[in-house]
Design an enzyme around this catalytic site. Structure first.
Site, PDB file in Angstrom:
ATOM      1  N   GLY A 380       6.528  -2.944  -0.530  1.00  0.00           N
ATOM      2  CA  GLY A 380       6.026  -2.678   0.814  1.00  0.00           C
ATOM      3  C   GLY A 380       4.735  -3.418   1.074  1.00  0.00           C
ATOM      4  O   GLY A 380       4.216  -4.131   0.207  1.00  0.00           O
ATOM      5  N   PRO A 382       0.732  -4.250   1.852  1.00  0.00           N
ATOM      6  CA  PRO A 382      -0.498  -3.800   1.179  1.00  0.00           C
ATOM      7  C   PRO A 382      -1.109  -2.584   1.895  1.00  0.00           C
ATOM      8  O   PRO A 382      -1.033  -2.469   3.113  1.00  0.00           O
ATOM      9  CB  PRO A 382      -1.433  -5.010   1.295  1.00  0.00           C
ATOM     10  CG  PRO A 382      -0.555  -6.170   1.575  1.00  0.00           C
ATOM     11  CD  PRO A 382       0.607  -5.643   2.339  1.00  0.00           C
ATOM     12  N   GLY A 383      -1.703  -1.704   1.105  1.00  0.00           N
ATOM     13  CA  GLY A 383      -2.452  -0.584   1.681  1.00  0.00           C
ATOM     14  C   GLY A 383      -1.623   0.616   2.063  1.00  0.00           C
ATOM     15  O   GLY A 383      -2.118   1.501   2.758  1.00  0.00           O
ATOM     16  N   GLY A 385      -0.126   2.603  -0.240  1.00  0.00           N
ATOM     17  CA  GLY A 385      -0.232   3.625  -1.276  1.00  0.00           C
ATOM     18  C   GLY A 385       0.745   3.509  -2.423  1.00  0.00           C
ATOM     19  O   GLY A 385       1.061   4.515  -3.061  1.00  0.00           O
ATOM     20  N   LYS A 386       1.192   2.298  -2.744  1.00  0.00           N
ATOM     21  CA  LYS A 386       2.161   2.138  -3.841  1.00  0.00           C
ATOM     22  C   LYS A 386       1.538   2.493  -5.196  1.00  0.00           C
ATOM     23  O   LYS A 386       2.104   3.256  -5.974  1.00  0.00           O
ATOM     24  CB  LYS A 386       2.681   0.695  -3.867  1.00  0.00           C
ATOM     25  CG  LYS A 386       3.406   0.263  -2.610  1.00  0.00           C
ATOM     26  CD  LYS A 386       3.959  -1.135  -2.729  1.00  0.00           C
ATOM     27  CE  LYS A 386       2.879  -2.183  -2.855  1.00  0.00           C
ATOM     28  NZ  LYS A 386       2.028  -2.308  -1.664  1.00  0.00           N
ATOM     29  N   THR A 387       0.360   1.928  -5.456  1.00  0.00           N
ATOM     30  CA  THR A 387      -0.289   2.154  -6.755  1.00  0.00           C
ATOM     31  C   THR A 387      -0.750   3.602  -6.891  1.00  0.00           C
ATOM     32  O   THR A 387      -0.559   4.232  -7.938  1.00  0.00           O
ATOM     33  CB  THR A 387      -1.486   1.191  -6.906  1.00  0.00           C
ATOM     34  OG1 THR A 387      -1.040  -0.155  -6.686  1.00  0.00           O
ATOM     35  CG2 THR A 387      -2.080   1.295  -8.294  1.00  0.00           C
ATOM     36  N   SER A 703      15.670 -14.058  12.143  1.00  0.00           N
ATOM     37  CA  SER A 703      15.625 -12.908  13.055  1.00  0.00           C
ATOM     38  C   SER A 703      15.075 -13.244  14.442  1.00  0.00           C
ATOM     39  O   SER A 703      15.111 -12.415  15.345  1.00  0.00           O
ATOM     40  CB  SER A 703      14.815 -11.770  12.440  1.00  0.00           C
ATOM     41  OG  SER A 703      13.478 -12.158  12.234  1.00  0.00           O
ATOM     42  N   LYS A 746       9.404  -3.554  11.836  1.00  0.00           N
ATOM     43  CA  LYS A 746       9.390  -4.226  13.135  1.00  0.00           C
ATOM     44  C   LYS A 746       9.252  -3.209  14.280  1.00  0.00           C
ATOM     45  O   LYS A 746       8.504  -3.425  15.242  1.00  0.00           O
ATOM     46  CB  LYS A 746      10.658  -5.047  13.312  1.00  0.00           C
ATOM     47  CG  LYS A 746      10.747  -6.249  12.376  1.00  0.00           C
ATOM     48  CD  LYS A 746      12.080  -6.959  12.498  1.00  0.00           C
ATOM     49  CE  LYS A 746      12.168  -8.168  11.567  1.00  0.00           C
ATOM     50  NZ  LYS A 746      13.465  -8.839  11.637  1.00  0.00           N
TER      51      LYS A 746
END
Length: 796
Positions: A380, A382-383, A385-387, A703, A746
């Protein structure tokens, strides 16, 4: 200075012995006009000096025998080149010394040894005989008479002092040489004696012999003695230093032996005690048979080694890491599903799909008791909350958390470790972190796995294949450990921004879970629950009652940020907190709320506005939706026609796929021109220029196909595109509209930008239904199957 002298045949050196300084017979010595010649290879004979010489050449032996039979006088000359075995007249120096053969000795091996004493210098004249030996006319050179004065006495004293110093520091010089030197009284003999014994090459000695003025010869000799003294001092210094180093090594060896004896008396060496402690630790380890055998083998080697040997530290460090590894040591997992769900909800808002996947994993563990850990990959923008989600999962299931940053990693040894024989070798990152965390079943976050490098030093992503394969990682081999280690109980969670950058074979081993961007409503909840309390505490505003309303947060999100995650929102909130902290420090109190007007005062004028989509409502301009690695985004596609020959020009840093979409859209319009009320001849009379703004940003992908078609159709028909309408979808030459990816990002980007209608492929309807209905209120969706429907819907 020389103690020895070379013969004409490079025979061994023999001592130079002065017989006398002034012989009365020398004054009355009658030297004939012609003399037999004796060429010498590596020496120069000076007047008054005695030399023993071994004669070997046939001509030289005949010359010596003839001279010895007659008046015992022979002309001694130095060879210019010592390598010439049969010298001719040109090979001999012009000036030499008349010598008297004092003694001739026949040797048992057939050789002849003579003792000669130099008498007077001479200059060679005409060669009158060359066989069986050389005879030449000679002109004697008398020594200049020296009037004793203070200046010359000083020269003589300097020569004696310098020669004495050289004798003292030269280990091979006999002490008698200094005594002989002191007893020489004749100035001329002193100069000749020292010159003869000088440790210089033949050329320099010959130059001394050729100087007529004795005072000048003495000055030149002093210069050469200074050089020799400096060389002797340097040589002596090097020899002394070498001897000192050898003595130091011997001293250290004896001290080491004494120290060992003292330590034995006190109860053993510190190294021995460390080895005993290692053995005790090893008894408590629950390790494999292979690890046990390796430990026994290496500890036995260590006991036989001296601690000062280089291999000692290598084996010691290896054993230390073996003992530090948590072999078969695991933390107990918490299988309470309600507890895990509560922690996950408290730490992160939304993310239902991921939370469900984690709860499923815990449920299977609870029922089965054991299973191979899945390899999850959160992807996903950045920012989002993956980590931090990885850390939350570790907290929820009661595992220790460790993070491995893979961004920019370029050496596969960072994963597999270096062989222990290399200097500075260490285990790979995976083993290092397991050693640090002290458990064999941590939750390990492999951060930024899509940014692993790949160059001539290796391919770390290929090394990760073994780590991240549940079928193989129970026997992961680390080059430093030289053992297999079980990683099957480790819960690996990888994070990435762009899945396409992950090596295909590695991507195949990952269970990929997409984390889409946040809607405005989700960001408001995240800010209220997590960001605002965190920033208040970070800026010392825990005591004052300060609240930020949802409306204020919405204004900040819509007017000051354009992102899928919440990092920029966090920075804006930090700016507000800093302003309030300053106000609180100055006044001692602050208002409990923040107004909309105050936000603009603190953060400045709004950075983003939705008015641009209303102002852009002219023919030929369409709004498209794009997906980037930072989330969804909006892009304009502008088309303008000009007089020309039907050329198509594309600008805006477009990729090949996007250029092909434009060409496809134009071809479709040309083929169906009459259907849409366009004069077919206009395509050959007008040049078409399609531009996508923000030219510095690369753009690509299929797209934008429907957006390209709408923009071109709008330009050719002169009809405007419906305001606040965004569109996305791929097109074909047959007029079909195909589905595309990244729909949630999108749609949320369109919602953030204030767009009210979205046009897309009917097959993407299922993706829209996955989005929470509360997040897309006020947005109307139009689902189309072909280009006819697109243009009917888009053009007004």
């Amino acid at each position: 200075m020389n103690k020895f002298m070379l013969s004409d045949e490079d025979a061994d050196f023999l001592p130079i012995i002065p017989i006398n300084e002034n012989d009365e017979q020398d004054k009355n010595l009658v030297i004939p006009d012609s003399l037999p010649l004796l060429p010498l290879k590596n020496t120069v004979l000076f007047p008054g000096v005695v030399l023993p010489i071994t004669v070997g050449r046939d001509k030289s032996i005949k010359a010596v025998n003839q001279a010895y039979k007659n008046d015992k006088l022979i002309g001694v000359l130095s060879q210019k080149d010592a390598s010439v075995e049969e010298p001719v007249a040109d090979d001999m120096c012009e000036i030499g010394t008349v010598a008297k053969i004092v003694k001739l000795i026949k040797m048992p091996d057939g050789g002849t040894t003579i003792i000669i004493q130099g008498k007077r210098r001479f200059r060679i004249g005409e060669i009158i005989q060359s066989d069986p030996f050389y005879i030449a006319n000679v002109q004697t050179l008398n020594e200049d008479e020296v009037t004793p004065d203070e200046s010359f006495e000083a020269h003589s004293g300097s020569i004696k002092d310098l020669a004495s110093q050289i004798i003292q520091i030269s280990p091979n010089m006999p002490a008698e040489a200094a005594i002989i030197l002191k007893n020489i009284e004749s100035p001329s003999f002193l100069v000749n004696f020292v010159s003869s014994n000088l440790n210089s090459d033949v050329i320099e000695k010959q130059n001394l012999l050729e100087i007529d003025d004795l005072k000048s010869r003495a000055e030149k000799l002093i210069e050469l003695l200074h050089k020799e003294l400096q060389f002797a001092e340097l040589k002596n210094k090097v020899t002394t230093k070498t001897r000192t180093e050898i003595d130091k090594q011997q001293r250290e060896y004896f001290l080491q032996q004494q120290l060992k004896s003292i330590k034995d008396e006190l109860g053993g060496d510190a190294n021995d005690r460390e080895i005993i402690e290692m053995k005790k630790k090893a008894e408590a380890k629950n390790w494999s048979e292979a690890a046990k055998e390796m430990f026994k083998s290496n500890i036995a080697k260590l006991e036989r080694m001296h601690p000062s040997t280089p291999d000692y530290s290598v084996i010691y460090n290896h054993l230390d890491i073996l003992l530090d590894m948590p072999w078969s040591e695991y933390t107990k997992d918490n299988y309470d599903l309600k507890h895990a769900s509560k922690i996950l909800d408290a730490d992160h808002y939304g993310m239902k799909k991921i939370k469900e996947r984690i709860l499923e994993y815990i449920a299977v563990l609870k029922l089965k008791g054991d299973m191979k850990s899945p390899i999850l990959c959160f992807t996903g923008a950045p920012g989002i909350g993956k980590t931090s989600l990885g850390k939350s999962i570790a907290h929820a299931i009661g595992r220790k958390y460790v993070r491995v940053s893979l961004g920019g990693l370029h050496d596969e040894s960072e994963i597999r470790g270096h062989r222990k024989t290399y200097i500075g070798a260490m285990p790979g990152r995976v083993i290092q972190n397991i050693r640090k965390i002290k458990t064999s079943n941590p939750l390990m976050v492999l951060d930024e796995i899509d940014k692993v490098g790949n160059d001539f030093r290796g391919d770390p992503s290929s090394a990760l294949l073994e780590v991240l394969d549940p079928e193989q990682n129970n026997t992961f081999y680390d080059n430093y450990l030289e053992l297999e280690y079980d990683l099957s109980k480790v819960l690996f969670i990888a994070t990435a921004n762009n899945v396409q950058n992950i090596q295909p074979a590695l991507r195949d081993r990952l269970e990929i879970i997409d984390l889409s961007g946040y809607a405005v409503e989700e960001k408001i909840q995240i800010a209220q629950r997590h960001l605002v309390p965190k920033e208040k505490e970070a800026h010392g505003l825990s005591k004052p009652k300060l609240k930020i309303s949802d409306k204020v947060l919405q204004k900040i999100i819509e007017n000051y940020t354009r992102e899928s995650g919440v990092r920029e929102l966090d920075r804006q909130l930090a700016s507000i907190m800093r302003f309030k902290a300053k106000e609180y420090s100055l006044r001692g109190k602050i208002p409990p709320t923040i107004s909309l007007q105050e936000v603009e005062k603190i953060l400045g004028t709004q950075r983003y506005s939705n008015e641009i989509y209303r102002m852009a409502n002219i023919p030929g301009v369409a709004v498209g939706l794009a997906w980037t690695y930072v989330g969804g985004d909006i892009l304009f596609i502008e088309t303008i026609l000009s007089e020309g020959k039907g050329e198509l020009k594309l600008t805006g840093n477009l990729g090949n796929v996007m250029k092909e979409s434009a060409a496809t859209a134009l071809s479709y319009l040309q083929a169906n021109a009459k259907k849409y009320g366009i004069d077919p001849s206009v395509f050959s009379k007008k040049n078409i220029h399609v531009h996508v703004p923000e030219g510095a940003v690369p753009k690509d992908g299929p797209s934008a196909g429907v957006t390209m078609l709408s923009s071109l159709a709008s330009a050719f028909t002169g009809r405007k595109i419906k305001p606040y309408l965004a569109m996305t979808g791929e097109i074909t030459l047959r007029g079909q509209v195909l589905p595309v990816g990244g729909i949630k990002e999108k749609v949320l980007a369109a919602k953030r930008a204030g767009l009210k209608e979205i046009l897309m492929c009917a097959l993407n309807e299922k993706d829209v239904k996955e989005i929470d209905g509360n997040f897309i209120k006020g947005v109307t969706f139009h689902y189309v199957k072909n280009m006819q429907q697109v243009l009917d819907m888009a053009l007004v």
